[in-house]
Design a protein around this motif. Structure first.
Motif, PDB file in Angstrom:
ATOM      1  N   MET A 125       3.403   7.649   0.140  1.00 50.03           N
ATOM      2  CA  MET A 125       2.848   8.037  -1.231  1.00 50.03           C
ATOM      3  C   MET A 125       3.550   6.998  -2.145  1.00 50.03           C
ATOM      4  SD  MET A 125       0.903  10.648  -0.627  1.00 50.03           S
ATOM      5  CE  MET A 125       0.388  11.442  -2.208  1.00 50.03           C
ATOM      6  N   LYS A 184       3.885  -2.309   3.526  1.00 50.10           N
ATOM      7  CA  LYS A 184       3.108  -3.092   4.406  1.00 50.10           C
ATOM      8  C   LYS A 184       3.871  -4.614   4.320  1.00 50.10           C
ATOM      9  CE  LYS A 184       0.033  -2.774   7.474  1.00 50.10           C
ATOM     10  NZ  LYS A 184       0.243  -1.894   8.224  1.00 50.10           N
ATOM     11  N   ASN A 201       2.652   1.123  -1.239  1.00 49.18           N
ATOM     12  CA  ASN A 201       1.978   0.961   0.057  1.00 49.18           C
ATOM     13  C   ASN A 201       1.754  -0.520   0.262  1.00 49.18           C
ATOM     14  OD1 ASN A 201       1.014   3.310   1.865  1.00 49.18           O
ATOM     15  ND2 ASN A 201       0.321   4.027   0.244  1.00 49.18           N
ATOM     16  N   TYR A 202       1.658  -1.243  -0.684  1.00 49.19           N
ATOM     17  CA  TYR A 202       1.466  -2.572  -0.668  1.00 49.19           C
ATOM     18  C   TYR A 202       2.858  -3.140  -0.175  1.00 49.19           C
ATOM     19  CZ  TYR A 202       0.810  -7.649  -1.795  1.00 49.19           C
ATOM     20  OH  TYR A 202       0.843  -8.799  -1.687  1.00 49.19           O
ATOM     21  N   VAL A 208       0.903   4.427  -5.839  1.00 51.53           N
ATOM     22  CA  VAL A 208       0.791   4.704  -4.442  1.00 51.53           C
ATOM     23  C   VAL A 208       0.306   3.485  -3.901  1.00 51.53           C
ATOM     24  CG1 VAL A 208      -0.436   6.044  -2.635  1.00 51.53           C
ATOM     25  CG2 VAL A 208       0.572   7.298  -4.475  1.00 51.53           C
ATOM     26  N   LEU A 209      -0.776   2.789  -4.543  1.00 43.91           N
ATOM     27  CA  LEU A 209      -1.026   1.497  -4.077  1.00 43.91           C
ATOM     28  C   LEU A 209       0.102   0.579  -3.898  1.00 43.91           C
ATOM     29  CD1 LEU A 209      -3.556  -0.338  -3.484  1.00 43.91           C
ATOM     30  CD2 LEU A 209      -3.841  -1.052  -5.766  1.00 43.91           C
ATOM     31  N   ALA A 210       0.719   0.346  -5.070  1.00 43.58           N
ATOM     32  CA  ALA A 210       2.026  -0.433  -5.330  1.00 43.58           C
ATOM     33  C   ALA A 210       3.006  -0.211  -4.016  1.00 43.58           C
ATOM     34  CB  ALA A 210       2.534  -0.624  -6.643  1.00 43.58           C
ATOM     35  N   ARG A 253       4.072   4.817   8.074  1.00 43.80           N
ATOM     36  CA  ARG A 253       2.324   5.368   7.824  1.00 43.80           C
ATOM     37  C   ARG A 253       2.157   5.160   6.296  1.00 43.80           C
ATOM     38  NH1 ARG A 253       2.414  10.694   6.548  1.00 43.80           N
ATOM     39  NH2 ARG A 253       0.525  10.970   7.682  1.00 43.80           N
ATOM     40  N   ILE A 254       0.655   5.492   6.231  1.00 43.15           N
ATOM     41  CA  ILE A 254       0.606   5.504   4.833  1.00 43.15           C
ATOM     42  C   ILE A 254       1.766   6.568   3.853  1.00 43.15           C
ATOM     43  CG2 ILE A 254      -1.119   6.423   3.095  1.00 43.15           C
ATOM     44  CD1 ILE A 254      -2.172   4.133   4.525  1.00 43.15           C
TER      45      ILE A 254
END
Lengths: 442, 483
Positions: free
Chosen positions: B376, B361, B357-358, B353-355, B373-374
């Motif tokens: 998953m 962005k 969103n990065y 999920v971090l990857a 938006r944020i």
């Protein structure tokens, strides 16, 4: 953490770029009441520990057996080159070849596999694979139902019972009428099948060699089926198909098979390979992926997935099948196996199995009260014992011998019948011991 | 590259296991034999080795390329799992052995693998019981819908319809239809299932709802709680498509939420390789009220620690596979879960999920993200604006191939125009993600300056854009060489 490359510092950088201050903040959409607590799982192990643990697990399986077990799933020799080639990451870590330009290796291999299967079966076309021989048979029925718009299916009891019970499950909610025609002394009963065909019938299904090992010719049956516009489906054994009369020559419309015998290990039931070939008329009813040859914009030969208007990602609920992932790597193995053996090697493999089985039948028939039931047969045959097959198996298991499959498990009144398979791996010496052991167990 | 059949030389031989006596007609009458040997390729062993080695080099793969194919979870496939599954103690095991009376002790290791994997998946998802038999995700879906039908039939419910959101994978409606149900599609609102829209189509004939959460836009369904209540309110069942489990593993258990059926894709979430299109594995988990209907056989553990196969479940839907599923694949997933353990499972999800969103962005300034938006584990961008200038999602995908990346999923889900769906997974480093974005930005810059170069892509691949219309029309599906 295993397989995660991010250092804590990189994680912080990534979070800062996203504009949140913690990883937890990325999960805020999950309502608090649905959040999982700590999972009750064991702590992670090192790679070495997992391998050690699963070496012990593997050791609890008995694979040092001398086995005459077949019943549709056979222990053939797999050339070393198959594993060497198949373990290339470029093959096994790719996805379904959606981007054709970046997937030419797999696409050409599928095209070649389709060609090899079509030639083996003597039919015009083949697809890129289905899950296994049983689901392939089910898909063949559904092709026939769509093609004929009829709902009655006539199937011989000598078709592998492991597949027939699967068909029962799949057709439960589908308003299909599955008519099973009994076998006759381990032969597929041609007269009864002919009598069962009528203008309401969508498909007639037989197997060659049948479950008991009997080899027959179904040309007359398929001729009659054609008169009634019934789709003829034959389930086959690919290695034996290198020597037996072909589905195409008999006039079958669809040939299906369990492809495990073509270079796939027994592996406790999977992954296996559903093979399907069909004639021209049925190609648009075919389920699953199909590769086709074309050219690129410079006229260079290349390959793509084609006829996709049949498939679920385009047609959704109107698709010919719901299949998405198939058994591509298993199809690749089968293609490698067939290429390494070639037509002569495959035929010789079949012949050795047939010779061994006839030698075994001969040896067993010399035992008092033992009778070989079917004739002619290929690399597998049925013997009737003077005692229950289970008892003989039970006694021989202690000597690490599996003399065959007890037909009483699926057929009423056949408790004394034993299905015995040989392949090129079966030695005459082992057959000799088998005969002695069975003789001693009677 | 020539095909095997074009390379074939008559009389050349590869690997022959053994020489037969060759008098087969003595055993089987000639009329039952084929007239001529099948026209398979005749090659030497090194011919075959070179052919397939060269073919392999024409493929992009996870081992060689970043593979951000949305919805497919193309994470790294650890090599130790291959070694585990290749052990002769597993590969040489005939599946009928445990069905022989008196041979129960001979496959205890294999049965333990099945039993333990079911337990682990049950804990991860919160479902009461699992079957490992389905051989792929779509096969799991069909099995799941058959379980739903068995439940309703057993209760005497007259159910004819299954609801599927318009954002769903194509396999969902196809599976429901093949199981004999009418498919009712409902429209998404702001990328989510609209509970009001759902309420309108809900009636007593609804057997259930098939959904993916997070959905195919990578968004968590914010109406989830109400959706569950609504569907259960008409005695409908909730089906969870586990294609996106990599987003929630260890964070939410679908069983706790109220889902009745879930299929998992071991070849996605649990790191088993996709094999260029299978073999996969699609285990199905069920809530307590569906346990009785699970396929047979089922693995049971006795008090003394021994395992056996039980076939005695009168309400079972019966047999859906010849044996116990794609055992070789299940083994790899089992080894992967043991390796990750309690902590590793959660970290996998978090970093996936971090990857995502990065990546989202970094991309958002360059490509429109309709629901920005944020997200998953994946997100969907749209090339609608680029398409106005003639550069479509397909073109961008092809240009990415020239940069050495596999393309994101394109034109799915169907609810976003010109969409590109990115799923980076937890196993890709920040440098890989940054390199990918830099390449994407360079391509998007050319939409203004040199769109033709994007239309021409790919130019570095073994072939350039292929004529799909010709393929469908000419139907060259088999080789005619050597006939």
């Amino acid at each position: 953490m295993p397989f995660i490359p991010h250092t804590p510092e990189e994680q912080r950088e990534m979070l800062a770029a996203i504009g949140v201050d913690s990883i937890e903040a990325l999960f805020e959409d999950i309502p608090a009441k649905f959040r999982a607590g700590d999972l009750n799982l064991p702590s992670g192990l090192s790679e070495m520990e997992v391998r050690q643990k699963l070496e012990k697990t593997a050791a609890r399986n008995h694979t040092d057996l001398t086995s005459f077990l077949g019943a549709g799933f056979y222990d053939h020799y797999i050339p070393s080159a198959v594993d060497a080639l198949c373990s290339r990451g470029e093959f096994y870590t790719a996805y379904t070849p959606y981007q054709a330009e970046a997937s030419q290796g797999m696409l050409q291999a599928i095209f070649e596999y389709q060609t090899a299967v079509a030639r083996l079966m003597d039919l015009e076309y083949a697809n890129a694979s289905l899950y296994d021989g049983g689901t392939a048979l089910y898909e063949a029925i559904m092709m026939a139902v769509r093609h004929t718009r009829r709902s009655r299916i006539v199937i011989s009891e000598s078709v592998n019972p492991i597949y027939r019970v699967m068909l029962d499950s799949y057709t439960t909610n589908l308003k299909l009428d599955l008519v099973t025609v009994p076998h006759k002394d381990c032969n597929t009963d041609m007269d009864a099948l002919l009598a069962a065909l009528n203008d309401d019938t969508a498909a007639v299904i037989v197997q060659n060699p049948n479950f008991f090992g009997t080899v027959q010719d179904f040309t007359a049956l398929f001729d009659k089926a054609r008169e009634h516009k019934i789709v003829s489906v034959i389930s086959t054994y690919p290695v034996m198909q290198s020597i037996l009369k072909t589905p195409g020559r008999m006039g079958a419309d669809i040939a299906v098979a369990e492809g495990q015998s073509l270079g796939l290990p027994l592996s406790f039931g999977g992954p296996y390979l559903g093979i399907m070939a069909c004639n021209k008329q049925l190609i648009r009813q075919m389920p699953g992926r199909i590769a086709g040859r074309t050219v690129d914009k410079n006229g260079k030969t290349g390959f793509v997935l084609t006829l996709q208007a049949r498939e679920q990602h385009i047609r959704r609920e109107k698709a010919t099948s719901n299949i998405c992932s198939n058994q591509a790597l298993c199809a690749l193995r089968a293609l490698m196996y067939m290429s390494l053996l070639g037509p002569q090697g495959l035929k010789k493999t079949a012949q050795v199995g047939i010779e061994r089985a006839h030698y075994a039948a001969n040896r067993l028939e010399r035992l008092p009260g033992v009778r070989v039931v079917n004739q002619p047969f290929g690399n597998e045959f049925t013997v009737k014992l003077p005692v229950r097959a289970y008892e003989v198996i039970d006694k021989l298991l202690d000597m690490k011998f599996v003399p065959g499959f007890p037909l009483g498990r699926y057929y009423q009144g056949m408790d004394n019948h034993l299905l015995v398979a040989c392949t090129e791996k079966t030695t005459k010496q082992c057959i000799g011991i088998l005969a002695e052991l069975i003789g001693g167990a009677l | 590259m020539k095909t095997l059949f074009q390379d074939s030389s008559k009389g050349r031989t590869g690997v022959w296991p053994k020489e037969p006596k060759g008098n087969t007609e003595a055993d089987i009458p000639a009329y039952l034999l084929r007239d001529t040997a099948p026209k398979l390729p005749e090659l030497s062993e090194i011919d075959v080795i070179r052919h397939f080695t060269r073919l392999s080099r024409l493929n992009y793969s996870v081992d060689s390329n970043f593979y951000p194919l949305g919805s497919c979870t193309m994470k790294y496939n650890p090599k130790f799992t291959e070694a585990v599954a290749a052990q002769p103690g597993f590969t040489n095991l005939h599946p009928l052995i445990p069905q022989l009376k008196g041979a129960g002790h001979m496959t205890q290791g294999a049965l333990e693998v099945l039993y333990e994997t079911e337990q682990l998946l049950g804990e991860i998802t919160g479902m009461s019981a699992f079957t490992l038999q389905p051989m792929a995700g779509a096969h799991g879906e069909l099995t799941g819908v058959m379980l739903m039908a068995a439940y309703h039939n057993d209760k005497g419910n007259r159910k004819t319809k299954i609801i599927v959101p318009d954002s769903a994978h194509g396999t969902n409606p196809a599976s429901a239809a093949i199981a004999g149900y009418d498919v009712v599609s409902i429209q998404s609102k702001n990328g989510m299932i609209d509970p009001d829209e759902l309420e309108k189509v809900l009636d007593d004939e609804v057997a259930g709802l098939m959904m993916t959460c997070p959905n195919t836009l990578g968004l968590f369904e914010c109406g989830l709680e109400r959706i569950v209540k609504l569907v259960h309110g008409v005695d409908g069942l909730l089906y969870y498509d586990g294609a996106n489990l990599n987003a929630i593993m260890g964070k939410m258990r679908v069983g706790d939420v109220g889902f009745d059926v879930v299929h998992l894709n071991l070849h996605k979430t649990f790191a088993t390789p996709h094999g260029g299109g299978g073999p996969g594995s699609g285990p199905v988990g069920v809530s307590q009220r569906l346990v009785d209907y699970l396929p047979i056989s089922r693995v049971v553990k006795l008090e003394d620690g021994q395992y056996y196969l039980n076939y005695d479940y009168p309400k079972s839907i019966g047999y859906i596979a010849p044996f116990y599923g794609n055992f070789g694949v299940i083994l790899k997933a089992y080894a992967y879960i043991l390796r990750l353990g309690r902590e590793g499972i959660v970290r996998a999800t978090e970093n996936a999920v971090l990857a995502a969103n990065y990546l989202r962005k970094r991309i958002e300034e360059h490509l429109e993200i309709p629901h920005d938006r944020i997200c998953m584990h994946e997100f969907v961008a749209s090339a609608a604006k680029q398409a106005e200038k003639g550069v479509r999602a397909l073109d961008i995908a092809k240009a990415l191939l020239d940069k050495g990346h596999y393309a994101p999923t394109i034109y799915f889900p169907l609810i976003v125009k010109e969409c590109l769906m990115f799923e980076p997974t937890e196993t890709e480093s920040k440098e890989t993600l940054d390199g990918f974005v830099d390449d994407l930005i360079e391509i998007l810059g050319r939409v203004e300056t040199d769109p033709q170069s994007i239309h021409d892509a790919p130019v570095t691949t073994p072939v350039q854009r292929l004529d799909e219309v010709r393929a469908a029309r000419s139907m060259e599906l088999v080789d005619d060489a050597g006939l």
